[in-house]
Structure formats: structure tokens, C-alpha cells
Design an enzyme around this catalytic site. Structure first.
Site, PDB file in Angstrom:
ATOM      1  N   GLY A 203       0.913  -1.011  -0.005  1.00  0.00           N
ATOM      2  CA  GLY A 203      -0.023  -0.144  -0.123  1.00  0.00           C
ATOM      3  C   GLY A 203       0.741   1.299  -0.092  1.00  0.00           C
ATOM      4  O   GLY A 203       2.151   1.405   0.368  1.00  0.00           O
ATOM      5  N   TYR A 205       1.165   3.202  -2.667  1.00  0.00           N
ATOM      6  CA  TYR A 205       1.827   3.464  -3.922  1.00  0.00           C
ATOM      7  C   TYR A 205       3.409   3.688  -3.959  1.00  0.00           C
ATOM      8  O   TYR A 205       4.060   2.938  -3.257  1.00  0.00           O
ATOM      9  CB  TYR A 205       1.031   4.717  -4.500  1.00  0.00           C
ATOM     10  CG  TYR A 205      -0.420   4.389  -4.780  1.00  0.00           C
ATOM     11  CD1 TYR A 205      -0.641   3.387  -5.773  1.00  0.00           C
ATOM     12  CD2 TYR A 205      -1.361   4.849  -4.113  1.00  0.00           C
ATOM     13  CE1 TYR A 205      -2.349   3.132  -6.023  1.00  0.00           C
ATOM     14  CE2 TYR A 205      -2.647   4.470  -4.195  1.00  0.00           C
ATOM     15  CZ  TYR A 205      -3.053   3.757  -4.925  1.00  0.00           C
ATOM     16  OH  TYR A 205      -4.545   3.270  -5.430  1.00  0.00           O
ATOM     17  N   SER A 214      -1.548  -3.245   6.960  1.00  0.00           N
ATOM     18  CA  SER A 214      -2.076  -4.621   7.422  1.00  0.00           C
ATOM     19  C   SER A 214      -0.703  -5.332   8.228  1.00  0.00           C
ATOM     20  O   SER A 214      -0.727  -6.196   8.902  1.00  0.00           O
ATOM     21  CB  SER A 214      -2.261  -5.415   6.141  1.00  0.00           C
ATOM     22  OG  SER A 214      -3.287  -4.789   5.286  1.00  0.00           O
ATOM     23  N   GLN A 250       5.351  -9.173  -8.552  1.00  0.00           N
ATOM     24  CA  GLN A 250       4.376 -10.446  -7.913  1.00  0.00           C
ATOM     25  C   GLN A 250       4.319 -11.300  -9.411  1.00  0.00           C
ATOM     26  O   GLN A 250       3.680 -12.382  -9.183  1.00  0.00           O
ATOM     27  CB  GLN A 250       3.174 -10.379  -7.205  1.00  0.00           C
ATOM     28  CG  GLN A 250       2.141  -9.804  -8.065  1.00  0.00           C
ATOM     29  CD  GLN A 250       0.995  -9.697  -7.044  1.00  0.00           C
ATOM     30  OE1 GLN A 250      -0.104  -8.632  -7.002  1.00  0.00           O
ATOM     31  NE2 GLN A 250       0.100 -11.002  -6.979  1.00  0.00           N
ATOM     32  N   ASP A 272      -2.567  -9.678  -1.073  1.00  0.00           N
ATOM     33  CA  ASP A 272      -3.387  -8.509  -1.313  1.00  0.00           C
ATOM     34  C   ASP A 272      -2.956  -7.374  -2.184  1.00  0.00           C
ATOM     35  O   ASP A 272      -2.611  -6.147  -1.987  1.00  0.00           O
ATOM     36  CB  ASP A 272      -3.774  -7.933   0.208  1.00  0.00           C
ATOM     37  CG  ASP A 272      -4.769  -6.878   0.117  1.00  0.00           C
ATOM     38  OD1 ASP A 272      -5.570  -6.754  -0.808  1.00  0.00           O
ATOM     39  OD2 ASP A 272      -4.678  -6.016   1.098  1.00  0.00           O
ATOM     40  N   HIS A 275      -4.381  -7.464  -7.652  1.00  0.00           N
ATOM     41  CA  HIS A 275      -5.701  -8.300  -7.902  1.00  0.00           C
ATOM     42  C   HIS A 275      -5.882  -8.677  -9.314  1.00  0.00           C
ATOM     43  O   HIS A 275      -6.931  -8.755  -9.763  1.00  0.00           O
ATOM     44  CB  HIS A 275      -6.841  -7.345  -7.338  1.00  0.00           C
ATOM     45  CG  HIS A 275      -6.552  -7.225  -5.703  1.00  0.00           C
ATOM     46  ND1 HIS A 275      -6.289  -7.957  -4.992  1.00  0.00           N
ATOM     47  CD2 HIS A 275      -6.771  -5.794  -5.083  1.00  0.00           C
ATOM     48  CE1 HIS A 275      -6.274  -7.383  -3.955  1.00  0.00           C
ATOM     49  NE2 HIS A 275      -6.293  -6.103  -3.938  1.00  0.00           N
ATOM     50  N   GLU A 300      -7.090 -12.239  -1.171  1.00  0.00           N
ATOM     51  CA  GLU A 300      -7.904 -11.508  -1.181  1.00  0.00           C
ATOM     52  C   GLU A 300      -8.842 -10.888  -2.339  1.00  0.00           C
ATOM     53  O   GLU A 300      -7.978 -11.160  -3.411  1.00  0.00           O
ATOM     54  CB  GLU A 300      -7.676 -10.434  -0.336  1.00  0.00           C
ATOM     55  CG  GLU A 300      -7.222 -10.845   1.064  1.00  0.00           C
ATOM     56  CD  GLU A 300      -6.814  -9.581   2.116  1.00  0.00           C
ATOM     57  OE1 GLU A 300      -7.053  -8.518   1.500  1.00  0.00           O
ATOM     58  OE2 GLU A 300      -6.796  -9.716   3.140  1.00  0.00           O
ATOM     59  N   ASP A 301      -9.779 -10.397  -2.343  1.00  0.00           N
ATOM     60  CA  ASP A 301     -10.375  -9.643  -3.473  1.00  0.00           C
ATOM     61  C   ASP A 301     -10.576 -10.568  -4.693  1.00  0.00           C
ATOM     62  O   ASP A 301     -10.236  -9.928  -5.973  1.00  0.00           O
ATOM     63  CB  ASP A 301      -9.706  -8.416  -3.667  1.00  0.00           C
ATOM     64  CG  ASP A 301      -9.914  -7.334  -2.623  1.00  0.00           C
ATOM     65  OD1 ASP A 301     -10.754  -6.837  -2.339  1.00  0.00           O
ATOM     66  OD2 ASP A 301      -8.814  -7.093  -1.784  1.00  0.00           O
TER      67      ASP A 301
END
Length: 389
Positions: A203, A205, A214, A250, A272, A275, A300-301
Site C-alpha cells: 500500500g 503506492y 496490514s 508478483q 493483497d 488483484h 483477497e479480493d
């Protein structure tokens, strides 16, 4: 000098062993550095204070004839603050043996106990006495509440993950998502273990100092754990004891395998990240082998499986290129032993559970080798499949 993540791991493991091992670890890292680490960890764990009057509390940590002094500030509705050294405004003293505090913080989970510290009022100090005779005269409960707040950080009692999520500013509970009950259901048994957790996506950016909400939540939930965050942007400004960040893509399987070799194995992996469905599949296929048996790979998501912008498909049946399609295929892999001649691949032989909830999935790692149903059992029902059993 700040304690490294590797040194923190040494202390965590020693805190679960014999006294001699813990003392040796403290000497190896350095008592002064361990003292600073312990107080920073304590302050990080403190719940939000409820005392009305601002109170300073002195923390003295004793080890081998040395005394290390720190002061914390406690004020209602604000996180506890830490000052190095002694302040003459401190009105209360909490004194700990350094090894005992380290064991309370990093050893196996246990309920709060009495007899873990020494304490006394410091009203002999003029500034503290002025506070005692002034604002605190009609608000003496503020001292007790402040002391209780500090002691709340000295051990790892039960904490609701939803509350930790909100406290550390994540969206895993109470806003967009409602994930934390599912996390607690599957991860509660690991809470007191020296786990290694990887979260893909930090998170913030491209700001190196922003994000990590998190990771802070997980650091609080797993008090003996080591948190690693992976992000396409450098996040070195967030590194601290028990929390490290790594820059990487990733969707690069070669990088991910090298990363897994260096930083794994992991008890928990949480995707996370972007996505994007392709990225989800690449990460899982590269990193699942670096999850320990008994651990979980969590995605997630998974709503993005239905969103074209993320490589998804809005059709009634998700294609195999999506995260949902991958999860459906994992159900077949889970049952590979029921198919004649199917020996299964590495993933099939190590998936022992696929737990899917709204927008989140938990893939459980283990040894999928229970054996299939014997062919002779199947033949019993070939002529009359509806026979009651």
C-alpha cells in the site's frame, strides 16, 4: 543501534526456551539494544489510553547490574508515546527484569500475571508532585488507567483481529471488507507461534514511507511472528524489528522463486497485491511451494475474477485464467487420487483444503496422500447407485 529482524527472531526463539538460552541471546544482541526493542514492542502493543490527564510513566529495565531507563507518555485517545531516558515529569515507575519482559513479550502466550514488575509513585520529584497536587488531585484514576494501558502492552493477551484491523487502519474489517472473522477461524491456532507471514501488496503506492497498515495489524496479532511485505514499489521507510519489506514484481516467477528461497518458508501468505488475475495465478504457482505444511495461502479480493479491467470475465462460469477458475481447478487437484492413473502434480499433492468465502479464499497446505477410494468400493454401486448406504 536498531535490532535487525534476524536478531529479533533469535530473541523470539530463545524466549520460548530455557533461561540460559534467553540470557545468551540478550548478550549476543546487546542488552541496551534489546532494552530499546522491548520498550518499542511494548508501546506498539498498548491499547488506546482512557485516562483524562496526561501521565508520564518511567520504565526501568534491569540486566546484569545495568539499568536502562525509558519514559512513556499516556493520554486519552492517543497512541502511547516513547521518550528515551528519564523525565522529571514521570509520576510512576514500572521496573522490570529485562529477560522477564522479553519472555513476556516474545515467549509462548500466557494470561496476564501478577508479580512481573516492581512499581512505586515518584512524588518525591518536584514536577511530579506538582502534578499530583494539581490536575491529578481530582483525577487520580488517570494514573491507574495509564499504568493499566502500559501493562496491556507487556503481554500478548487475546485481541480481536477486527479491532486490530481498525486500530491500524486496514480495510479488512468494517469498511469495504469483512475478512477478519475468516482469518481468525483459520489462523487462531498459529497465533502463539513464531510464524513467518508474507503479505503481497504493502500500500501507499510509490511513497517509501507510506503503507504497511496490514503488516502492522499482523505484527500485533502474531506477537512472536516475523512479517515480510512484498511490493512493486520500494518501501524501505517502513522497515522495523519484526517487519521487513522487499521490492519485487508478483508477476515475475523467477524473482518469486528466488525470493521464496531467501525469505521462506512461510506459515501464511496473503495476496493483497495488484488483484490482476494473471498476477494472482503467477504468485500462487510460484510461492505455494514455499508455504509450510499446516500453513495457508490466502487470496483477497477475488471479485476481480469478474472484472475485465483485472483480466476477469463476467460470464456465468469463470474461465481457468481467473482466480475463481484457478480455485475451481484446485478442487479437482484436491481429489486427484480419485481419478485413475492421475499421480497429481506438486500442488495437487500438497493442497489439503480449499475454503472459499465472499471475496476471499484460504488454500490449506499439507500432505494430500490419504489415498483414493478403493476401486472395489466403487464397483459395489455400479449396478444400483441409489442403494442406501
Amino acid at each position: 543501534m536498531q535490532v535487525t529482524t534476524e536478531q529479533a527472531e533469535l530473541l523470539i526463539l530463545a524466549a520460548g526456551g530455557r533461561e540460559a538460552e534467553l540470557l545468551a541471546a540478550i548478550e549476543d544482541v546487546g542488552a541496551k539494544a534489546v532494552s530499546s526493542l522491548a520498550v518499542e514492542e511494548l508501546v506498539f502493543r498498548c491499547r488506546l489510553p482512557s485516562n483524562k490527564t496526561h501521565v508520564h510513566i518511567q520504565l526501568d529495565l534491569l540486566h546484569g547490574g545495568e539499568r536502562f531507563t525509558h519514559t512513556v507518555g499516556v493520554r486519552a485517545g492517543q497512541p502511547v508515546t516513547l521518550d528515551e531516558g528519564e523525565l522529571d515529569t514521570a509520576i510512576y515507575l514500572l521496573e522490570f527484569e529485562l529477560a522477564e519482559l522479553v519472555r513476556s513479550l516474545y515467549g509462548p502466550l500466557r494470561e496476564r500475571r501478577a508479580g512481573t514488575h516492581r512499581s512505586r509513585l515518584l512524588v518525591e520529584r518536584p514536577t511530579a508532585k506538582a502534578l499530583y497536587d494539581g490536575p491529578l488531585r481530582g483525577d487520580w484514576y488517570s494514573v491507574g488507567r495509564a499504568v493499566d494501558t502500559v501493562l496491556s502492552g507487556c503481554s500478548a493477551g487475546p485481541s480481536d483481529l477486527g479491532e486490530l484491523s481498525v486500530r491500524h487502519g486496514t480495510d479488512k474489517w468494517g469498511t469495504w471488507h469483512w475478512y477478519t472473522p475468516h482469518y481468525e477461524r483459520h489462523l487462531r491456532a498459529l497465533r502463539g507461534e513464531p510464524v513467518r507471514l508474507l503479505e503481497i501488496g504493502i500500500g501507499g503506492y510509490d511513497d517509501p514511507d507510506l503503507g504497511g497498515w496490514s503488516l502492522k495489524m499482523w505484527k500485533a496479532y502474531f506477537p512472536r511472528g516475523l512479517m515480510t511485505g512484498l511490493d512493486v514499489h520500494a518501501k524501505h521507510g517502513l522497515d522495523e524489528p519484526r517487519l521487513r519489506t522487499v521490492k519485487g514484481d508478483q508477476n515475475d516467477p523467477d524473482f518469486l522463486r528466488a525470493f521464496g528461497e531467501e525469505h521462506g518458508p512461510f506459515d501464511v501468505v496473503v495476496d493483497d497485491g495488484s488483484h490482476v488475475n494473471e498476477h494472482i495465478r503467477t504468485s500462487f504457482e510460484a510461492l505455494f511451494s514455499y508455504v509450510r505444511p499446516g500453513g495457508f495461502y490466502i487470496i483477497e479480493d477475488i471479485w476481480t475474477a469478474y472484472c475485465a479491467r483485472f483480466g476477469g470475465d463476467e460470464g456465468p462460469v469463470s474461465p481457468p485464467t481467473t482466480s475463481i477458475g484457478m480455485l475451481q481447478a484446485l478442487l479437482d487437484k484436491l481429489h486427484y487420487q480419485e481419478r485413475a492413473g492421475d499421480e497429481g502434480d506438486d500442488i495437487a499433492r500438497s493442497v489439503v483444503g480449499v475454503h472459499v468465502y465472499h471475496n476471499i479464499a484460504f488454500i490449506e497446505k499439507g500432505h494430500n496422500a490419504e489415498g483414493g477410494i478403493a476401486p472395489s468400493v466403487g464397483r459395489l454401486f455400479e449396478s444400483s447407485p441409489s442403494t442406501p448406504r
